[in-house]
Write an enzyme that holds these catalytic residues in place. Sequence first.
Site, mmCIF file in Angstrom:
data_model
loop_
_atom_site.group_PDB
_atom_site.id
_atom_site.type_symbol
_atom_site.label_atom_id
_atom_site.label_comp_id
_atom_site.label_asym_id
_atom_site.label_seq_id
_atom_site.Cartn_x
_atom_site.Cartn_y
_atom_site.Cartn_z
ATOM 1 N N ASN A 61 0.831 -1.198 0.000
ATOM 2 C CA ASN A 61 0.000 0.000 0.000
ATOM 3 C C ASN A 61 0.876 1.263 0.000
ATOM 4 O OD1 ASN A 61 -2.458 1.586 0.121
ATOM 5 N ND2 ASN A 61 -3.410 -0.183 1.075
ATOM 6 N N ARG A 62 0.294 2.399 0.392
ATOM 7 C CA ARG A 62 0.931 3.697 0.165
ATOM 8 C C ARG A 62 1.529 4.299 1.439
ATOM 9 N NH1 ARG A 62 -3.353 2.878 -3.051
ATOM 10 N NH2 ARG A 62 -3.150 3.428 -5.267
ATOM 11 N N HIS A 92 3.662 0.209 -2.656
ATOM 12 C CA HIS A 92 4.059 -1.202 -2.755
ATOM 13 C C HIS A 92 5.572 -1.406 -2.775
ATOM 14 C CE1 HIS A 92 -0.022 -2.284 -2.921
ATOM 15 N NE2 HIS A 92 -0.220 -2.329 -4.215
ATOM 16 N N HIS A 144 -0.654 -10.170 -3.686
ATOM 17 C CA HIS A 144 -1.449 -9.266 -4.528
ATOM 18 C C HIS A 144 -2.049 -9.979 -5.743
ATOM 19 C CE1 HIS A 144 -2.655 -5.581 -6.549
ATOM 20 N NE2 HIS A 144 -2.155 -4.838 -5.563
ATOM 21 N N SER A 145 -2.646 -11.138 -5.524
ATOM 22 C CA SER A 145 -3.317 -11.805 -6.640
ATOM 23 C C SER A 145 -4.607 -11.088 -7.011
ATOM 24 C CB SER A 145 -3.636 -13.260 -6.273
ATOM 25 O OG SER A 145 -2.469 -14.047 -6.285
ATOM 26 N N TYR A 146 -4.889 -11.124 -8.317
ATOM 27 C CA TYR A 146 -6.179 -10.680 -8.855
ATOM 28 C C TYR A 146 -6.999 -11.928 -9.169
ATOM 29 C CZ TYR A 146 -4.390 -5.937 -10.015
ATOM 30 O OH TYR A 146 -3.871 -4.666 -9.997
ATOM 31 N N ASP A 177 -11.126 0.713 -3.453
ATOM 32 C CA ASP A 177 -9.674 0.570 -3.336
ATOM 33 C C ASP A 177 -9.300 1.075 -1.952
ATOM 34 O OD1 ASP A 177 -7.021 0.099 -3.774
ATOM 35 O OD2 ASP A 177 -6.737 1.659 -5.283
ATOM 36 N N GLN A 180 -7.105 -4.907 2.163
ATOM 37 C CA GLN A 180 -7.356 -3.963 1.084
ATOM 38 C C GLN A 180 -8.193 -4.675 0.033
ATOM 39 O OE1 GLN A 180 -6.164 -0.807 1.213
ATOM 40 N NE2 GLN A 180 -6.518 0.009 -0.853
ATOM 41 N N GLU A 230 -6.164 -8.084 -0.288
ATOM 42 C CA GLU A 230 -4.778 -8.038 0.154
ATOM 43 C C GLU A 230 -4.717 -7.923 1.682
ATOM 44 O OE1 GLU A 230 -2.903 -4.753 -2.097
ATOM 45 O OE2 GLU A 230 -4.756 -4.860 -3.279
#
Length: 368
Positions: free
Chosen positions: A97-98, A123, A193-195, A267, A304, A332
């Site tokens: 994340n940020r 990330h 971080h899988s989609y 998000d 997330q 996530e």
Amino acid sequence: MGLPAAAFHFLRTEQLHMDITQSPFGTLPDGKQVNQYTLKNSSGMIVKILDFGGIISEIHVPDREGRFADVALGFDTLAPYLQDSPYFGALIGRYGNRIAKGRFTLDGKTYQLPANNGANHLHGGDPGFDKVLWTATVEEGGLALRYRSVDGEQGYPGNLDVTVIYSLSEDNEIVVRFHAVTDQPTPVNLTQHSYFNLHGVAAGTGNILDHLLRIDADRFVPIDAGAIPLGALAPITGTPFDFRKPRAIGERIEQPDKQLQHGIGYDHCWVLNHAGGELARAVHVLEPVSGRVLELWTREPGVQFYSGNFLDGSLTGKGGRQYDFRTGFCIEPQHFPDSPNQPAYPNTILRPGEVYATESRFKFSVEK
């Protein structure tokens, strides 16, 4: 922070019984070979993992009729992972994340990280852990990936030694265990971080807006227009962020809500209800046509949820499929964004002598 060191080790009673095979997947620009490891259990579930980025490249699971499909977004070859990938399937670090403006102060010293997401750090920077070659070994517990992030890498202090172990259980769980130690205080927030698209990712399958989502959280982390936390945690009651009962992802995603506008959809980080450190279910997702179910169990305090808002059809994935708007979602498990600058949030600073150890499980099943 995290679990006691002993909790990192596998219980001998855990039923793994998986087969692991290795095959070449491509070559990096420096000539090093990237390998793909295939994990398979006795029920036929298959998970493929690259030593580059620790990327989960394929996940094959059955629907209610027993038909298997790959439900993980990604690519057929290595090259797109090097250039175009929006973190498909990857391990994320040092900090998932940020971090606002890429800046934090630790023990009186201010550190500046690269800004790779507008004015902010995302990330772990570029390259982060998603674009490095990990050292892979097949061990009793599964596939172990190791990486040393050296002092000063992407601006972070201290040498950080990371081990991630992937395993596949007989209950169709992808088990991900993280372990890290450092020789200087440093922020650490590792995640996967899988989609996913539980329809399957073959050409012609749909978006993820019909998936029914449940998140075990009463609060979330509001953000500004740059996706940086505003500080205070907010209740979800009466908002489009209330997924305490199953709701279709697309049901309220276009509502004129300021937080949805900031995220261009979902998000955001949800604050999980379970006590920190215990393994508990955080997320349940059902795709009603196939009957496929994905549950996330984690020891992390947050998750997330990202609804694929920046997928725009410009990426060509497996089998020539274009990854269009909202054709994948991410769940996530992690600590909260910008925690080094938010003293009220759970701690993300790892210090010498401490062990970072955490665990998450992605469990697949079907609803008849």
